[in-house]
Structure formats: C-alpha cells, structure tokens
Motif scaffolding. Structure first.
Motif, PDB file in Angstrom:
ATOM      1  N   SER A  66       0.871  -1.165   0.000  1.00  0.00           N
ATOM      2  CA  SER A  66       0.000   0.000   0.000  1.00  0.00           C
ATOM      3  C   SER A  66       0.914   1.222   0.000  1.00  0.00           C
ATOM      4  CB  SER A  66      -0.910  -0.001   1.231  1.00  0.00           C
ATOM      5  OG  SER A  66      -1.790   1.096   1.222  1.00  0.00           O
ATOM      6  N   GLU A  67       0.828   2.023  -1.051  1.00  0.00           N
ATOM      7  CA  GLU A  67       1.746   3.157  -1.186  1.00  0.00           C
ATOM      8  C   GLU A  67       0.974   4.434  -1.496  1.00  0.00           C
ATOM      9  OE1 GLU A  67       4.382   2.860  -4.543  1.00  0.00           O
ATOM     10  OE2 GLU A  67       2.819   2.046  -5.837  1.00  0.00           O
ATOM     11  N   ALA A  68       1.587   5.550  -1.174  1.00  0.00           N
ATOM     12  CA  ALA A  68       0.972   6.844  -1.437  1.00  0.00           C
ATOM     13  C   ALA A  68       0.819   7.062  -2.933  1.00  0.00           C
ATOM     14  CB  ALA A  68       1.826   7.959  -0.828  1.00  0.00           C
ATOM     15  N   ARG A  69      -0.239   7.777  -3.297  1.00  0.00           N
ATOM     16  CA  ARG A  69      -0.428   8.144  -4.698  1.00  0.00           C
ATOM     17  C   ARG A  69       0.237   9.488  -4.970  1.00  0.00           C
ATOM     18  NH1 ARG A  69      -5.873   5.726  -7.266  1.00  0.00           N
ATOM     19  NH2 ARG A  69      -6.384   4.291  -5.580  1.00  0.00           N
ATOM     20  N   MET A  70       0.769   9.586  -6.193  1.00  0.00           N
ATOM     21  CA  MET A  70       1.370  10.824  -6.656  1.00  0.00           C
ATOM     22  C   MET A  70       0.813  11.117  -8.045  1.00  0.00           C
ATOM     23  SD  MET A  70       5.289  10.302  -5.365  1.00  0.00           S
ATOM     24  CE  MET A  70       5.503  11.988  -4.848  1.00  0.00           C
ATOM     25  N   LEU A  71       0.911  12.357  -8.446  1.00  0.00           N
ATOM     26  CA  LEU A  71       0.471  12.740  -9.777  1.00  0.00           C
ATOM     27  C   LEU A  71       1.708  13.008 -10.624  1.00  0.00           C
ATOM     28  CD1 LEU A  71      -2.110  13.267 -11.426  1.00  0.00           C
ATOM     29  CD2 LEU A  71      -1.821  15.705 -10.902  1.00  0.00           C
ATOM     30  N   ALA A  72       1.848  12.223 -11.706  1.00  0.00           N
ATOM     31  CA  ALA A  72       2.945  12.439 -12.646  1.00  0.00           C
ATOM     32  C   ALA A  72       2.526  13.537 -13.615  1.00  0.00           C
ATOM     33  CB  ALA A  72       3.260  11.148 -13.393  1.00  0.00           C
ATOM     34  N   VAL A  73       3.312  14.603 -13.687  1.00  0.00           N
ATOM     35  CA  VAL A  73       2.962  15.771 -14.502  1.00  0.00           C
ATOM     36  C   VAL A  73       4.165  16.181 -15.349  1.00  0.00           C
ATOM     37  CG1 VAL A  73       1.374  16.560 -12.704  1.00  0.00           C
ATOM     38  CG2 VAL A  73       3.679  17.510 -12.800  1.00  0.00           C
ATOM     39  N   PRO A  74       3.932  16.871 -16.462  1.00  0.00           N
ATOM     40  CA  PRO A  74       5.060  17.406 -17.237  1.00  0.00           C
ATOM     41  C   PRO A  74       5.883  18.361 -16.378  1.00  0.00           C
ATOM     42  CG  PRO A  74       3.011  17.566 -18.495  1.00  0.00           C
ATOM     43  CD  PRO A  74       2.633  17.189 -17.089  1.00  0.00           C
ATOM     44  N   ILE A  75       7.170  18.368 -16.567  1.00  0.00           N
ATOM     45  CA  ILE A  75       8.058  19.166 -15.710  1.00  0.00           C
ATOM     46  C   ILE A  75       7.745  20.660 -15.804  1.00  0.00           C
ATOM     47  CG2 ILE A  75       9.894  19.519 -17.408  1.00  0.00           C
ATOM     48  CD1 ILE A  75      10.383  18.571 -13.703  1.00  0.00           C
ATOM     49  N   ARG A  76       7.124  21.096 -16.910  1.00  0.00           N
ATOM     50  CA  ARG A  76       6.788  22.523 -17.061  1.00  0.00           C
ATOM     51  C   ARG A  76       5.347  22.825 -16.676  1.00  0.00           C
ATOM     52  NH1 ARG A  76      10.288  21.457 -21.347  1.00  0.00           N
ATOM     53  NH2 ARG A  76      12.160  22.773 -21.363  1.00  0.00           N
ATOM     54  N   HIS A  77       4.620  21.831 -16.190  1.00  0.00           N
ATOM     55  CA  HIS A  77       3.233  22.045 -15.776  1.00  0.00           C
ATOM     56  C   HIS A  77       3.213  22.887 -14.491  1.00  0.00           C
ATOM     57  CE1 HIS A  77      -0.888  21.146 -14.504  1.00  0.00           C
ATOM     58  NE2 HIS A  77      -1.115  20.712 -15.727  1.00  0.00           N
ATOM     59  N   PRO A  78       2.203  23.757 -14.326  1.00  0.00           N
ATOM     60  CA  PRO A  78       2.129  24.537 -13.077  1.00  0.00           C
ATOM     61  C   PRO A  78       2.121  23.674 -11.816  1.00  0.00           C
ATOM     62  CG  PRO A  78       0.596  25.415 -14.703  1.00  0.00           C
ATOM     63  CD  PRO A  78       1.163  24.157 -15.286  1.00  0.00           C
ATOM     64  N   PHE A  79       1.538  22.462 -11.886  1.00  0.00           N
ATOM     65  CA  PHE A  79       1.523  21.580 -10.713  1.00  0.00           C
ATOM     66  C   PHE A  79       2.937  21.162 -10.295  1.00  0.00           C
ATOM     67  CE2 PHE A  79      -2.989  19.719 -11.640  1.00  0.00           C
ATOM     68  CZ  PHE A  79      -3.540  20.949 -11.320  1.00  0.00           C
ATOM     69  N   ALA A  80       3.877  21.174 -11.236  1.00  0.00           N
ATOM     70  CA  ALA A  80       5.230  20.708 -10.937  1.00  0.00           C
ATOM     71  C   ALA A  80       5.927  21.602  -9.925  1.00  0.00           C
ATOM     72  CB  ALA A  80       6.057  20.612 -12.217  1.00  0.00           C
ATOM     73  N   ARG A  81       5.430  22.815  -9.745  1.00  0.00           N
ATOM     74  CA  ARG A  81       6.043  23.739  -8.783  1.00  0.00           C
ATOM     75  C   ARG A  81       5.398  23.655  -7.410  1.00  0.00           C
ATOM     76  NH1 ARG A  81       5.593  26.814 -13.556  1.00  0.00           N
ATOM     77  NH2 ARG A  81       3.721  27.906 -12.780  1.00  0.00           N
ATOM     78  N   ARG A  82       4.416  22.787  -7.254  1.00  0.00           N
ATOM     79  CA  ARG A  82       3.697  22.677  -5.991  1.00  0.00           C
ATOM     80  C   ARG A  82       4.252  21.542  -5.139  1.00  0.00           C
ATOM     81  NH1 ARG A  82      -2.595  23.083  -7.644  1.00  0.00           N
ATOM     82  NH2 ARG A  82      -2.739  22.273  -5.522  1.00  0.00           N
ATOM     83  N   SER A  83       4.030  21.643  -3.837  1.00  0.00           N
ATOM     84  CA  SER A  83       4.485  20.586  -2.925  1.00  0.00           C
ATOM     85  C   SER A  83       3.475  19.447  -2.841  1.00  0.00           C
ATOM     86  CB  SER A  83       4.735  21.162  -1.526  1.00  0.00           C
ATOM     87  OG  SER A  83       3.532  21.734  -1.003  1.00  0.00           O
ATOM     88  N   SER A  84       2.215  19.702  -3.221  1.00  0.00           N
ATOM     89  CA  SER A  84       1.197  18.657  -3.227  1.00  0.00           C
ATOM     90  C   SER A  84       0.040  19.091  -4.113  1.00  0.00           C
ATOM     91  CB  SER A  84       0.693  18.362  -1.804  1.00  0.00           C
ATOM     92  OG  SER A  84      -0.016  19.479  -1.285  1.00  0.00           O
TER      93      SER A  84
END
Length: 202
Positions: A66-84
């Motif tokens: 059982s492992e935490a889920r993460m969101l894989a995003v493009p490195i230039r996506h705005p989400f990539a600069r967020r901590s969660s």
C-alpha cells in the motif's frame, strides 16, 4: 508489472522455491494490455496488479503493498512547482487514460471522469504501456496518478511526481483465474505475503 513489481516477485519466488524446491517459477513482465489476456488464456498463473480489480472469474489475494499516490505531470506544468495536489485539481488538467481492455473498476479508480465534488475531468489519450504513459506526460499531453515507487524507479528529466494530499493509497496484490486456484498458486501468494510482512517486522 514494472521494476518495483519485478523486485517483489523475485523475492517471493526465492522464498517460494525454498518451500517448494520441486516447482520452477518463470517471471515475465506484462504490459498493461497483456495482463488480462495472459491470465485468461492460461499463459500465466499469477499476476501482480493494482486493486480494485473486479473482473468475473478473477480472484485476488491480500494487499501486499500500500503506497501513497502521486500525480505524474510534465516538468513545465504549473503543478510541478507545488508541494502537493488534491483530487479536485484533476479538474484543471488533462488526465491520460488506461487501455479500454482493463477492468472498469481499475479504470474508474485510476482515471475517474469527475472529481469527488463532481467537477468533470478532461480525458486525454490512452497508453498501452507505462513507459508510453510517461512519454506522453513528458510531451505535455496530460497527467496520470501513479504510486510513490515511480519517483524512485522511473525518474525522468521531463516528468515531476507530486504527492496527493487527499487520495487513498494505491494497493498492489496478486491476481489469478478463479478456476486455477491450485495449491501452488496459494503457496506462492502466501510466500509473497510472508516476504512483505517479514520485512515490515524488521
């Protein structure tokens, strides 16, 4: 399926063969689109996959990982600069899709159509393999939820992995055809379970 799954099954195989020295085990890597056909036609006896896996004629063992889920995003996506990120954030992204040949229960869990509040999620293209999925992400075609192990085993310069702060864990376990529930299938499942729990106790 995948590098981390291969390590888990290799360890389970070693323990199983200590207990069943007369039984040979062959490990094979399955792509997403191969998993169900291989199980259905008897090409494999067991498969490691993610739950829920609600498919007629397919039995599931206990949760092994059982492992935490993460969101894989493009490195230039705005989400990539967020901590969660949160599940509601999926309404602001294009969500890549799993192949249509996989069970509806699995696709609904990994690629929902709406957020928990009911906001629509834009569907993106589908991918037949995990590496194909990562290539699409790196190319800016969308995002995809993954297990935390991906950050270690699939580090890429064009993909960032951002933790979800409200998503349930991703669960992994063994699958087999219900009409092929042999003593050896159960013995291998037990070996995998014992391997995981013995390590957890250390």
């Amino acid at each position: 399926m995948g590098a981390a799954g291969g390590q888990l099954l290799a360890g389970a195989t070693e323990l199983f063969q200590q207990r069943q020295p007369d039984c040979d085990v062959r490990l094979r890597e399955a792509q997403m689109v191969e998993l169900m056909p291989w199980l259905r036609n008897g090409e494999i006896d067991l498969a490691l996959g993610t739950f829920p896996f609600d498919e007629p004629g397919i039995a599931t063992g206990p949760v092994l990982i059982s492992e935490a889920r993460m969101l894989a995003v493009p490195i230039r996506h705005p989400f990539a600069r967020r901590s969660s990120v949160c599940l509601e954030d999926l309404a602001r992204a294009t969500l890549l899709q799993l192949p249509g040949t996989l069970p509806d229960s699995l696709r609904a869990d990994r690629t929902p159509c709406t957020t928990p509040s009911g906001r629509p999620i834009e569907p993106g293209p589908s991918a037949a393999t995990f590496n194909e999925m990562l290539t699409l992400i790196g190319a800016g075609r969308g995002v995809f939820p993954v297990g935390a192990h991906a950050r270690r085993y699939y580090a890429r310069p064009d993909v960032a992995y951002i933790p979800f702060d409200d998503a349930p864990p991703l669960r992994w376990g063994l699958l087999w055809r219900a009409d092929n529930a042999t003593a050896r299938v159960h013995a291998f499942t037990q070996a995998a379970y014992d391997l995981i729990n013995d390590h957890a106790a250390e």
